[in-house]
Design a protein around this motif. Structure first.
Motif, PDB file in Angstrom:
ATOM      1  N   VAL A  36       0.856  -1.181   0.000  1.00 14.75           N
ATOM      2  CA  VAL A  36       0.000   0.000   0.000  1.00 14.75           C
ATOM      3  C   VAL A  36       0.893   1.233   0.000  1.00 14.75           C
ATOM      4  O   VAL A  36       1.826   1.320   0.786  1.00 14.75           O
ATOM      5  CB  VAL A  36      -0.920   0.040   1.240  1.00 14.75           C
ATOM      6  CG1 VAL A  36      -1.746   1.316   1.258  1.00 14.75           C
ATOM      7  CG2 VAL A  36      -1.821  -1.181   1.291  1.00 14.75           C
ATOM      8  N   LEU A  37       0.620   2.170  -0.897  1.00 12.07           N
ATOM      9  CA  LEU A  37       1.301   3.460  -0.866  1.00 12.07           C
ATOM     10  C   LEU A  37       0.208   4.506  -0.696  1.00 12.07           C
ATOM     11  O   LEU A  37      -0.579   4.748  -1.601  1.00 12.07           O
ATOM     12  CB  LEU A  37       2.092   3.732  -2.138  1.00 12.07           C
ATOM     13  CG  LEU A  37       2.810   5.089  -2.196  1.00 12.07           C
ATOM     14  CD1 LEU A  37       3.818   5.207  -1.056  1.00 12.07           C
ATOM     15  CD2 LEU A  37       3.494   5.287  -3.522  1.00 12.07           C
ATOM     16  N   TYR A  38       0.114   5.095   0.494  1.00 10.89           N
ATOM     17  CA  TYR A  38      -0.985   6.000   0.807  1.00 10.89           C
ATOM     18  C   TYR A  38      -0.570   7.459   0.838  1.00 10.89           C
ATOM     19  O   TYR A  38      -1.416   8.337   0.866  1.00 10.89           O
ATOM     20  CB  TYR A  38      -1.618   5.616   2.150  1.00 10.89           C
ATOM     21  CG  TYR A  38      -0.674   5.730   3.322  1.00 10.89           C
ATOM     22  CD1 TYR A  38      -0.578   6.915   4.033  1.00 10.89           C
ATOM     23  CD2 TYR A  38       0.134   4.673   3.686  1.00 10.89           C
ATOM     24  CE1 TYR A  38       0.306   7.030   5.094  1.00 10.89           C
ATOM     25  CE2 TYR A  38       1.008   4.776   4.747  1.00 10.89           C
ATOM     26  CZ  TYR A  38       1.091   5.962   5.447  1.00 10.89           C
ATOM     27  OH  TYR A  38       1.958   6.073   6.490  1.00 10.89           O
ATOM     28  N   ASP A  39       0.708   7.764   0.828  1.00 11.85           N
ATOM     29  CA  ASP A  39       1.160   9.149   0.888  1.00 11.85           C
ATOM     30  C   ASP A  39       2.372   9.310  -0.039  1.00 11.85           C
ATOM     31  O   ASP A  39       3.507   9.415   0.420  1.00 11.85           O
ATOM     32  CB  ASP A  39       1.527   9.515   2.333  1.00 11.85           C
ATOM     33  CG  ASP A  39       1.787  11.017   2.497  1.00 11.85           C
ATOM     34  OD1 ASP A  39       1.367  11.794   1.620  1.00 11.85           O
ATOM     35  OD2 ASP A  39       2.422  11.382   3.505  1.00 11.85           O
ATOM     36  N   PRO A  40       2.135   9.335  -1.352  1.00 17.52           N
ATOM     37  CA  PRO A  40       3.249   9.352  -2.299  1.00 17.52           C
ATOM     38  C   PRO A  40       3.973  10.698  -2.321  1.00 17.52           C
ATOM     39  O   PRO A  40       3.447  11.711  -1.853  1.00 17.52           O
ATOM     40  CB  PRO A  40       2.565   9.102  -3.644  1.00 17.52           C
ATOM     41  CG  PRO A  40       1.212   9.678  -3.462  1.00 17.52           C
ATOM     42  CD  PRO A  40       0.847   9.402  -2.026  1.00 17.52           C
ATOM     43  N   VAL A  41       5.184  10.687  -2.878  1.00 13.76           N
ATOM     44  CA  VAL A  41       5.923  11.927  -3.075  1.00 13.76           C
ATOM     45  C   VAL A  41       5.154  12.783  -4.068  1.00 13.76           C
ATOM     46  O   VAL A  41       4.299  12.294  -4.811  1.00 13.76           O
ATOM     47  CB  VAL A  41       7.356  11.661  -3.598  1.00 13.76           C
ATOM     48  CG1 VAL A  41       8.156  10.874  -2.582  1.00 13.76           C
ATOM     49  CG2 VAL A  41       7.330  10.945  -4.932  1.00 13.76           C
ATOM     50  N   THR A  42       5.426  14.063  -4.132  1.00 18.95           N
ATOM     51  CA  THR A  42       4.746  14.976  -5.051  1.00 18.95           C
ATOM     52  C   THR A  42       4.836  14.442  -6.478  1.00 18.95           C
ATOM     53  O   THR A  42       5.919  14.092  -6.942  1.00 18.95           O
ATOM     54  CB  THR A  42       5.374  16.384  -4.970  1.00 18.95           C
ATOM     55  OG1 THR A  42       5.301  16.827  -3.612  1.00 18.95           O
ATOM     56  CG2 THR A  42       4.646  17.354  -5.876  1.00 18.95           C
ATOM     57  N   GLY A  43       3.689  14.375  -7.138  1.00 21.32           N
ATOM     58  CA  GLY A  43       3.618  13.864  -8.505  1.00 21.32           C
ATOM     59  C   GLY A  43       3.390  12.362  -8.579  1.00 21.32           C
ATOM     60  O   GLY A  43       3.143  11.828  -9.648  1.00 21.32           O
ATOM     61  N   GLY A  44       3.474  11.666  -7.439  1.00 17.07           N
ATOM     62  CA  GLY A  44       3.246  10.225  -7.411  1.00 17.07           C
ATOM     63  C   GLY A  44       1.777   9.895  -7.267  1.00 17.07           C
ATOM     64  O   GLY A  44       0.922  10.786  -7.228  1.00 17.07           O
ATOM     65  N   SER A  45       1.467   8.621  -7.182  1.00 22.65           N
ATOM     66  CA  SER A  45       0.076   8.170  -7.071  1.00 22.65           C
ATOM     67  C   SER A  45      -0.089   7.223  -5.899  1.00 22.65           C
ATOM     68  O   SER A  45       0.800   6.428  -5.600  1.00 22.65           O
ATOM     69  CB  SER A  45      -0.347   7.431  -8.345  1.00 22.65           C
ATOM     70  OG  SER A  45      -0.261   8.271  -9.465  1.00 22.65           O
ATOM     71  N   ASP A  46      -1.250   7.311  -5.253  1.00 25.93           N
ATOM     72  CA  ASP A  46      -1.620   6.316  -4.257  1.00 25.93           C
ATOM     73  C   ASP A  46      -1.849   4.996  -4.992  1.00 25.93           C
ATOM     74  O   ASP A  46      -2.278   4.991  -6.147  1.00 25.93           O
ATOM     75  CB  ASP A  46      -2.927   6.693  -3.564  1.00 25.93           C
ATOM     76  CG  ASP A  46      -2.817   7.954  -2.715  1.00 25.93           C
ATOM     77  OD1 ASP A  46      -1.692   8.364  -2.408  1.00 25.93           O
ATOM     78  OD2 ASP A  46      -3.870   8.506  -2.360  1.00 25.93           O
ATOM     79  N   PHE A  47      -1.560   3.872  -4.339  1.00 26.28           N
ATOM     80  CA  PHE A  47      -1.903   2.599  -4.954  1.00 26.28           C
ATOM     81  C   PHE A  47      -2.029   1.506  -3.904  1.00 26.28           C
ATOM     82  O   PHE A  47      -1.529   1.635  -2.787  1.00 26.28           O
ATOM     83  CB  PHE A  47      -0.905   2.182  -6.040  1.00 26.28           C
ATOM     84  CG  PHE A  47       0.463   1.796  -5.545  1.00 26.28           C
ATOM     85  CD1 PHE A  47       0.733   0.512  -5.086  1.00 26.28           C
ATOM     86  CD2 PHE A  47       1.498   2.714  -5.562  1.00 26.28           C
ATOM     87  CE1 PHE A  47       1.998   0.152  -4.645  1.00 26.28           C
ATOM     88  CE2 PHE A  47       2.771   2.366  -5.130  1.00 26.28           C
ATOM     89  CZ  PHE A  47       3.027   1.081  -4.665  1.00 26.28           C
ATOM     90  N   VAL A  48      -2.727   0.466  -4.300  1.00 25.09           N
ATOM     91  CA  VAL A  48      -2.837  -0.770  -3.509  1.00 25.09           C
ATOM     92  C   VAL A  48      -2.450  -1.892  -4.447  1.00 25.09           C
ATOM     93  O   VAL A  48      -2.990  -1.996  -5.553  1.00 25.09           O
ATOM     94  CB  VAL A  48      -4.281  -0.980  -2.988  1.00 25.09           C
ATOM     95  CG1 VAL A  48      -4.392  -2.322  -2.285  1.00 25.09           C
ATOM     96  CG2 VAL A  48      -4.688   0.150  -2.070  1.00 25.09           C
TER      97      VAL A  48
END
Length: 162
Positions: A145-157
């Protein structure tokens, strides 16, 4: 609303658009969105849905000739005969199979001798499908799970199918 192509009677809602005429419409004149280009594009088999062990639904990308859907050639490999073809929507045909599908087997269906509403033949199209194995607890797991990506990134599961 204006009809874009008065010769493409099978296009349905995709053949209508808001008038771009400054007066708001063109009664008694050629429509502002007029396009007389004939439909010469063959239909595409978009998907094969397994609706049951002996029932398939084929989805096409446009309105089809209903008679051609019921009389078309449907060949399934590994071999299963089609008992009946029934047009159930302008762009769908339901196939009833003579024998049930086998769980876990990957099938290929080839479609021929069907046309769209304008008379364009599909040529030959194919799709793959199968009757899935029963799902058991733990078959699918959340792997990342990525819930707080770097600027320009995307959340994903990320899901993992064990």
């Amino acid at each position: 609303l204006e009809q874009i192509n008065s010769f493409a009677t099978c296009s349905g809602s995709a053949n209508w658009i808001a008038s771009s005429d400054p007066a708001g419409g063109t009664p008694g004149e050629q429509n502002s969105a007029f396009d007389p280009t004939p439909d010469s594009t063959p239909p595409v088999l978009e998907s094969v849905l397994v609706a049951g062990a002996q029932t398939l639904i084929l989805q096409f990308n446009e309105t089809m000739d209903q008679g051609s859907l019921t009389s078309g050639m449907y060949t399934i490999d590994p071999s299963i005969a089609v008992q009946q073809a029934v047009a159930i929507a302008p762009d769908q045909v339901q196939l009833v199979l003579m024998d049930p599908l086998v769980v876990g087997t990957l099938y290929t269906i080839t479609v021929a001798d069907v046309t769209d509403c304008s008379g364009n033949a599909i040529g030959q199209a194919s799709g793959t499908f199968g009757l899935p194995e029963p799902v058991e607890a733990g078959d699918i797991v959340i792997n990342e799970v990525l819930y707080d990506p770097v600027t320009g990134g995307s959340d994903f599961v990320e899901l993992y199918n064990r």
